[in-house]
Write an enzyme that holds these catalytic residues in place. Sequence first.
Site, mmCIF file in Angstrom:
data_model
loop_
_atom_site.group_PDB
_atom_site.id
_atom_site.type_symbol
_atom_site.label_atom_id
_atom_site.label_comp_id
_atom_site.label_asym_id
_atom_site.label_seq_id
_atom_site.Cartn_x
_atom_site.Cartn_y
_atom_site.Cartn_z
ATOM 1 N N LYS A 8 0.848 -1.206 0.000
ATOM 2 C CA LYS A 8 0.000 0.000 0.000
ATOM 3 C C LYS A 8 0.875 1.244 0.000
ATOM 4 C CE LYS A 8 0.835 1.339 4.453
ATOM 5 N NZ LYS A 8 1.506 2.561 4.843
ATOM 6 N N PRO A 93 9.643 -4.183 -0.140
ATOM 7 C CA PRO A 93 10.762 -3.891 0.768
ATOM 8 C C PRO A 93 10.313 -3.872 2.236
ATOM 9 C CG PRO A 93 10.756 -2.370 -1.092
ATOM 10 C CD PRO A 93 9.488 -3.163 -1.187
ATOM 11 N N VAL A 94 11.183 -4.443 3.093
ATOM 12 C CA VAL A 94 10.878 -4.547 4.527
ATOM 13 C C VAL A 94 11.100 -3.185 5.188
ATOM 14 C CG1 VAL A 94 11.621 -5.706 6.650
ATOM 15 C CG2 VAL A 94 11.541 -6.971 4.504
ATOM 16 N N GLY A 97 7.433 1.483 4.854
ATOM 17 C CA GLY A 97 6.243 2.341 4.827
ATOM 18 C C GLY A 97 5.238 1.891 3.779
ATOM 19 N N GLY A 100 4.298 -3.980 4.045
ATOM 20 C CA GLY A 100 4.527 -5.366 3.622
ATOM 21 C C GLY A 100 4.125 -6.398 4.674
ATOM 22 N N GLY A 101 4.524 -6.183 5.923
ATOM 23 C CA GLY A 101 4.196 -7.125 7.001
ATOM 24 C C GLY A 101 2.690 -7.197 7.220
ATOM 25 N N SER A 102 2.037 -6.040 7.174
ATOM 26 C CA SER A 102 0.572 -6.004 7.357
ATOM 27 C C SER A 102 -0.122 -6.676 6.173
ATOM 28 C CB SER A 102 0.081 -4.558 7.460
ATOM 29 O OG SER A 102 0.727 -3.903 8.505
ATOM 30 N N ASP A 135 -2.247 -1.409 10.526
ATOM 31 C CA ASP A 135 -2.528 -1.302 9.087
ATOM 32 C C ASP A 135 -3.233 -2.537 8.532
ATOM 33 O OD1 ASP A 135 -1.606 1.248 8.586
ATOM 34 O OD2 ASP A 135 0.436 0.601 8.094
#
Length: 296
Positions: A8, A93-94, A97, A100-102, A135
Amino acid sequence: MRIDAYAKINLSLDVVDRREDGYHDLCMVMQTVSLTDTLNINARPDVGIEVLSNLSYLPKNESNLAAKAASVYQRSCGGDWDGLLIEIDKRIPVCSGMGGGSADAAAVLRCLNQCAQRPLPTDQLAQLGAEVGSDVPYCVMGGTALAEGLGERLTGLPPLPDCSIVLCKPAFSISTPELFGCMDIRKIRYRPDTGGILKALRQGDLKGVAQRMYNVFEDVITDYRGQEIQKIKSELLSCGALGASMSGTGPSVFGLFDDPDGAEAAVDRLKNHYQEVFLTVPVRQNQTASGSLDPD
Ligand code: C5P
């Protein structure tokens, strides 16, 4: 099951209040983009949830949001599995912003929900996501949306008009607690024109959206990282971006283009200085919805 997890961007990010519990209420216009991680999620005989990834340094247990999401879903809705193996091919990319994790966590929730005997409706699944991370509710919903509160109060918006979106992540990282720690809401000098963005979305006016975008954290990052972020924005604008902004708590920067050639030129130029540069398009809510069962 194989499922895509979409990145996002924040078309706007405003910090509107500091709460009694020390957290901050936000007001953000969010947009899903076509940069994805791919998850393979399979039940396994052993007990427990394990995450494997092409990035070996990612946590394999519940400090990875994907594992936490599986555990939260099983606790609240059950599921006829004892153990789960979640394999993530990470391209988002980790700590960028771009959520990615969410996104991975939301993909796990959607996948387990799709396999459940009594699936939750999407709005309830999104609210369950709030137990995993701020998020995650938005990532469950996807598309173009207004996110308020900590990110759990969601309102669907008309889709962002078709365009090219160039994303660039500089090599440094920015810590979220540090960023909120530097934020004094009485000293915010510039804010995004959120009302104007909503109006432009209703009118299908890409330029109107792009020219009103802003992220209040940009003014808080005053060291070399802030200069780098402004440099990337300038580069995007000089290639013809209609607007450019930092996404989330950074450090990724994006630009919206109505001219695909300008977007490609921006990618070529930025690639001379940065490794993580992506050419993407906006993704609508109904495009993010489901995963597919693997043929094997
Ligand atoms: O959500 P996350 O755990 O990454 O947030 C890290 C820190 O950022 C929190 O402990 C809090 O200090 C701050 N934060 C905040 N308001 C938010 C989100 C995070 O103050 N809406």
